[in-house]
Design a protein around this motif. Structure first.
Motif, PDB file in Angstrom:
ATOM      1  N   ASP A 253       0.837  -1.194   0.000  1.00  0.00           N
ATOM      2  CA  ASP A 253       0.000   0.000   0.000  1.00  0.00           C
ATOM      3  C   ASP A 253       0.878   1.253   0.000  1.00  0.00           C
ATOM      4  OD1 ASP A 253       0.906   0.326   2.619  1.00  0.00           O
ATOM      5  OD2 ASP A 253      -1.089   0.215   3.534  1.00  0.00           O
ATOM      6  N   PHE A 254       0.227   2.397  -0.125  1.00  0.00           N
ATOM      7  CA  PHE A 254       0.941   3.678  -0.193  1.00  0.00           C
ATOM      8  C   PHE A 254       1.831   3.903   1.026  1.00  0.00           C
ATOM      9  CE2 PHE A 254       1.012   8.128   1.190  1.00  0.00           C
ATOM     10  CZ  PHE A 254       1.632   8.733   0.104  1.00  0.00           C
ATOM     11  N   ARG A 255       1.313   3.584   2.206  1.00  0.00           N
ATOM     12  CA  ARG A 255       2.060   3.853   3.440  1.00  0.00           C
ATOM     13  C   ARG A 255       3.370   3.068   3.486  1.00  0.00           C
ATOM     14  NH1 ARG A 255       0.304   7.905   7.206  1.00  0.00           N
ATOM     15  NH2 ARG A 255      -1.715   8.564   6.387  1.00  0.00           N
ATOM     16  N   HIS A 256       3.372   1.848   2.980  1.00  0.00           N
ATOM     17  CA  HIS A 256       4.598   1.053   2.983  1.00  0.00           C
ATOM     18  C   HIS A 256       5.601   1.580   1.948  1.00  0.00           C
ATOM     19  CE1 HIS A 256       2.445  -1.609   5.622  1.00  0.00           C
ATOM     20  NE2 HIS A 256       3.488  -2.427   5.692  1.00  0.00           N
ATOM     21  N   ALA A 257       5.105   1.970   0.770  1.00  0.00           N
ATOM     22  CA  ALA A 257       5.993   2.560  -0.228  1.00  0.00           C
ATOM     23  C   ALA A 257       6.583   3.864   0.285  1.00  0.00           C
ATOM     24  CB  ALA A 257       5.231   2.794  -1.532  1.00  0.00           C
ATOM     25  N   MET A 258       5.774   4.647   0.983  1.00  0.00           N
ATOM     26  CA  MET A 258       6.239   5.898   1.582  1.00  0.00           C
ATOM     27  C   MET A 258       7.337   5.628   2.618  1.00  0.00           C
ATOM     28  SD  MET A 258       3.920   8.633   3.702  1.00  0.00           S
ATOM     29  CE  MET A 258       4.637   9.966   4.670  1.00  0.00           C
ATOM     30  N   THR A 270      19.567   9.289  -0.312  1.00  0.00           N
ATOM     31  CA  THR A 270      19.178   9.124  -1.710  1.00  0.00           C
ATOM     32  C   THR A 270      17.718   9.515  -1.885  1.00  0.00           C
ATOM     33  OG1 THR A 270      20.788   7.339  -1.981  1.00  0.00           O
ATOM     34  CG2 THR A 270      19.037   7.490  -3.622  1.00  0.00           C
ATOM     35  N   PHE A 271      17.494  10.559  -2.671  1.00  0.00           N
ATOM     36  CA  PHE A 271      16.175  11.130  -2.899  1.00  0.00           C
ATOM     37  C   PHE A 271      15.590  10.494  -4.160  1.00  0.00           C
ATOM     38  CE2 PHE A 271      13.722  15.086  -4.345  1.00  0.00           C
ATOM     39  CZ  PHE A 271      12.702  14.919  -3.421  1.00  0.00           C
ATOM     40  N   ALA A 272      14.623   9.619  -3.987  1.00  0.00           N
ATOM     41  CA  ALA A 272      14.076   8.873  -5.126  1.00  0.00           C
ATOM     42  C   ALA A 272      12.572   8.744  -4.988  1.00  0.00           C
ATOM     43  CB  ALA A 272      14.734   7.496  -5.214  1.00  0.00           C
ATOM     44  N   GLY A 273      11.924   8.301  -6.061  1.00  0.00           N
ATOM     45  CA  GLY A 273      10.474   8.272  -6.128  1.00  0.00           C
ATOM     46  C   GLY A 273       9.824   7.160  -5.335  1.00  0.00           C
ATOM     47  N   LEU A 274       8.497   7.125  -5.435  1.00  0.00           N
ATOM     48  CA  LEU A 274       7.703   6.192  -4.643  1.00  0.00           C
ATOM     49  C   LEU A 274       7.942   4.741  -5.044  1.00  0.00           C
ATOM     50  CD1 LEU A 274       5.608   6.500  -2.344  1.00  0.00           C
ATOM     51  CD2 LEU A 274       3.828   6.225  -4.087  1.00  0.00           C
ATOM     52  N   SER A 275       8.091   4.478  -6.335  1.00  0.00           N
ATOM     53  CA  SER A 275       8.350   3.098  -6.756  1.00  0.00           C
ATOM     54  C   SER A 275       9.715   2.633  -6.265  1.00  0.00           C
ATOM     55  CB  SER A 275       8.257   2.966  -8.277  1.00  0.00           C
ATOM     56  OG  SER A 275       9.308   3.647  -8.924  1.00  0.00           O
ATOM     57  N   THR A 276      10.685   3.540  -6.209  1.00  0.00           N
ATOM     58  CA  THR A 276      12.003   3.197  -5.672  1.00  0.00           C
ATOM     59  C   THR A 276      11.912   2.909  -4.185  1.00  0.00           C
ATOM     60  OG1 THR A 276      12.974   4.712  -7.290  1.00  0.00           O
ATOM     61  CG2 THR A 276      14.413   3.922  -5.534  1.00  0.00           C
ATOM     62  N   GLY A 277      11.100   3.698  -3.471  1.00  0.00           N
ATOM     63  CA  GLY A 277      10.889   3.441  -2.054  1.00  0.00           C
ATOM     64  C   GLY A 277      10.302   2.069  -1.812  1.00  0.00           C
ATOM     65  N   ALA A 278       9.306   1.698  -2.626  1.00  0.00           N
ATOM     66  CA  ALA A 278       8.700   0.371  -2.508  1.00  0.00           C
ATOM     67  C   ALA A 278       9.740  -0.712  -2.782  1.00  0.00           C
ATOM     68  CB  ALA A 278       7.529   0.254  -3.478  1.00  0.00           C
ATOM     69  N   ALA A 279      10.569  -0.512  -3.807  1.00  0.00           N
ATOM     70  CA  ALA A 279      11.599  -1.497  -4.146  1.00  0.00           C
ATOM     71  C   ALA A 279      12.657  -1.594  -3.053  1.00  0.00           C
ATOM     72  CB  ALA A 279      12.242  -1.135  -5.482  1.00  0.00           C
ATOM     73  N   ARG A 305       8.658  14.759  -7.847  1.00  0.00           N
ATOM     74  CA  ARG A 305       7.209  14.847  -8.046  1.00  0.00           C
ATOM     75  C   ARG A 305       6.412  14.273  -6.874  1.00  0.00           C
ATOM     76  NH1 ARG A 305       4.968  10.543 -12.457  1.00  0.00           N
ATOM     77  NH2 ARG A 305       6.302   8.766 -12.004  1.00  0.00           N
ATOM     78  N   TYR A 306       7.129  13.740  -5.888  1.00  0.00           N
ATOM     79  CA  TYR A 306       6.485  13.229  -4.677  1.00  0.00           C
ATOM     80  C   TYR A 306       6.762  14.119  -3.467  1.00  0.00           C
ATOM     81  CZ  TYR A 306       6.448   9.174  -7.740  1.00  0.00           C
ATOM     82  OH  TYR A 306       6.272   8.346  -8.823  1.00  0.00           O
ATOM     83  N   ALA A 307       7.297  15.306  -3.712  1.00  0.00           N
ATOM     84  CA  ALA A 307       7.723  16.162  -2.603  1.00  0.00           C
ATOM     85  C   ALA A 307       6.595  16.453  -1.624  1.00  0.00           C
ATOM     86  CB  ALA A 307       8.299  17.472  -3.151  1.00  0.00           C
ATOM     87  N   GLU A 308       5.423  16.802  -2.132  1.00  0.00           N
ATOM     88  CA  GLU A 308       4.316  17.159  -1.245  1.00  0.00           C
ATOM     89  C   GLU A 308       3.612  15.939  -0.679  1.00  0.00           C
ATOM     90  OE1 GLU A 308       3.561  20.143  -0.112  1.00  0.00           O
ATOM     91  OE2 GLU A 308       5.282  20.938  -1.212  1.00  0.00           O
ATOM     92  N   ARG A 309       3.318  14.960  -1.516  1.00  0.00           N
ATOM     93  CA  ARG A 309       2.500  13.822  -1.089  1.00  0.00           C
ATOM     94  C   ARG A 309       3.268  12.793  -0.276  1.00  0.00           C
ATOM     95  NH1 ARG A 309      -1.762  11.314  -5.076  1.00  0.00           N
ATOM     96  NH2 ARG A 309      -2.257  10.372  -3.055  1.00  0.00           N
ATOM     97  N   VAL A 310       4.586  12.810  -0.366  1.00  0.00           N
ATOM     98  CA  VAL A 310       5.386  11.811   0.360  1.00  0.00           C
ATOM     99  C   VAL A 310       6.381  12.471   1.311  1.00  0.00           C
ATOM    100  CG1 VAL A 310       7.048   9.915   0.123  1.00  0.00           C
ATOM    101  CG2 VAL A 310       5.135  10.110  -1.485  1.00  0.00           C
TER     102      VAL A 310
END
Length: 373
Positions: A253-258, A270-279, A305-310
């Motif tokens: 879910d979103f919370r785990h990827a976050m 390392t500043f990376a996106g949500l899919s990278t966080g999930a991985a 592009r995830y600065a605000e939401r994550v």
């Protein structure tokens, strides 16, 4: 610096950086960053450059497109930018039917690059957004048959560029058993990389990641209101996903990827996106279970592009070290917030019907059905 962060591997000696003829050459190669003894992150600014460049070059070589022609496709963001840059490089025009999730920064870049942008209005869900985009592409093609539809979700030409990435992996990493961990998305990045690596004779295990709500691996009956499904999963079938390439699937879910994205920044800067966080979260668990195996994590894009939401919500993030998945054997057992299943290189669930239990999918194979683009 704490001992946990200490790098005991010597810094390699590097030669002078090459002078590139175009920005796409500089952007396509990832930075390889060791996250642990048996985990390496391939962190891209935008991984889709491989897909766009490989596809455009192949289509030009085959004569399916010619310089000056307009290429059109639907995108939620990073493929749009990659395609616009590829068109800039090869003298092609670009028309993007953009998701409602494309932000003003991305749109401005596309427009300055010369792309025409059709952006979908806000919608209640991303399934409606994707359906609107496909409808708009069809309208454009009906009016302008000279346009070429890139079909990033369905045309296997998007696998071609990842062979170059596979060559980079082969040269950079030891020739040992490898596990690749990455978001499934369109299927081209994980599938293209692993297919090319396996063709060399290398033993490669593929671990794919899906959000709840994606049809690709059968979680469409769940809803995750916070999920940013674009780029990780899909609410419509993607023909470029080859289910038979995947050994293991994780649903998060979103919370785990976050938690994974925040943890990656906290632990490894390392500043990376949500899919990278999930991985990152998934690879941490996978590597702990199999410490002798090398794990390669695909980091598709940066975190901007995830600065605000994550990232602005970092105080809400869970400690990823406390998180564990729920192992399941069939899709009937699938549950949020994090499930894992040994997929076993099974076929697409869309080509099977409910019935007698068959292996881990709990379904019986039938004849393949056509996937509507």
């Amino acid at each position: 610096m704490s001992p946990h962060h200490e790098n005991h591997h010597p810094t390699p000696v590097t030669t002078a950086a090459p002078v590139h003829e175009h920005i796409t050459d500089a952007l396509k190669a990832p930075h390889l960053i060791r996250l642990g003894g048996n985990v390496v992150l391939a962190r891209f600014e935008t991984m889709k450059v491989y897909a766009a460049l490989g596809a455009v070059r192949t289509l030009l070589r085959r004569g399916r497109i010619v310089p000056g022609q307009t290429l059109v496709d639907s995108s939620s963001g990073i493929y749009a930018l990659a395609l616009a840059m590829a068109c800039h490089r090869y003298g092609l025009r670009c028309h993007i039917v953009a998701s409602t999730t494309v932000d003003s920064v991305m749109r401005a870049q596309l427009e300055v690059l010369g792309a025409t942008v059709d952006q979908m209005p806000p919608s209640q869900n991303l399934k409606l957004d994707q359906e609107r985009r496909v409808r708009r592409v069809r309208e454009l093609l009906a009016d302008r048959p000279d346009f070429h539809w890139m079909r990033q979700y369905h045309d296997s030409v998007h696998y071609a560029g990842y062979r170059e990435f596979a060559d980079l992996v082969t040269a950079a990493l030891p020739d040992a058993a490898l596990t690749v961990v990455g978001a499934v998305g369109t299927g081209a990045s994980t599938g293209g990389l692993v297919q090319a690596l396996r063709e060399t004779g290398r033993t490669v295990r593929l671990v794919g990641i899906q959000p709840f709500g994606s049809v690709t691996f059968g979680s469409e009956h769940f809803s995750d209101p916070e999920a940013i499904i674009a780029g990780i999963g899909s609410s419509i079938p993607f023909g470029n996903v080859r289910h038979e390439l995947y050994d293991t699937i994780h649903w998060l879910d979103f919370r785990h990827a976050m938690a994974g994205a925040i943890g990656l920044l906290q632990e490894h800067a390392t500043f990376a996106g949500l899919s990278t966080g999930a991985a990152h979260l998934v690879s941490s668990w996978e590597a702990e279970r199999d410490p002798a195996r090398l794990h390669l994590v695909l980091g598709a894009d940066t975190g901007h592009r995830y600065a605000e939401r994550v990232f602005a919500r970092h105080t809400e993030a869970q400690d990823l070290r406390t998180l564990r998945p729920r192992p399941i054997r069939t899709l009937d057992e699938l549950r949020p917030p994090w499930s894992v299943m040994e997929w076993g290189r099974r076929p697409d669930p869309a080509t099977v019907r409910p019935g007698r239990r068959s292996g881990t999918t709990g379904v019986e194979p039938v004849s393949p059905v056509e996937v509507t683009p």
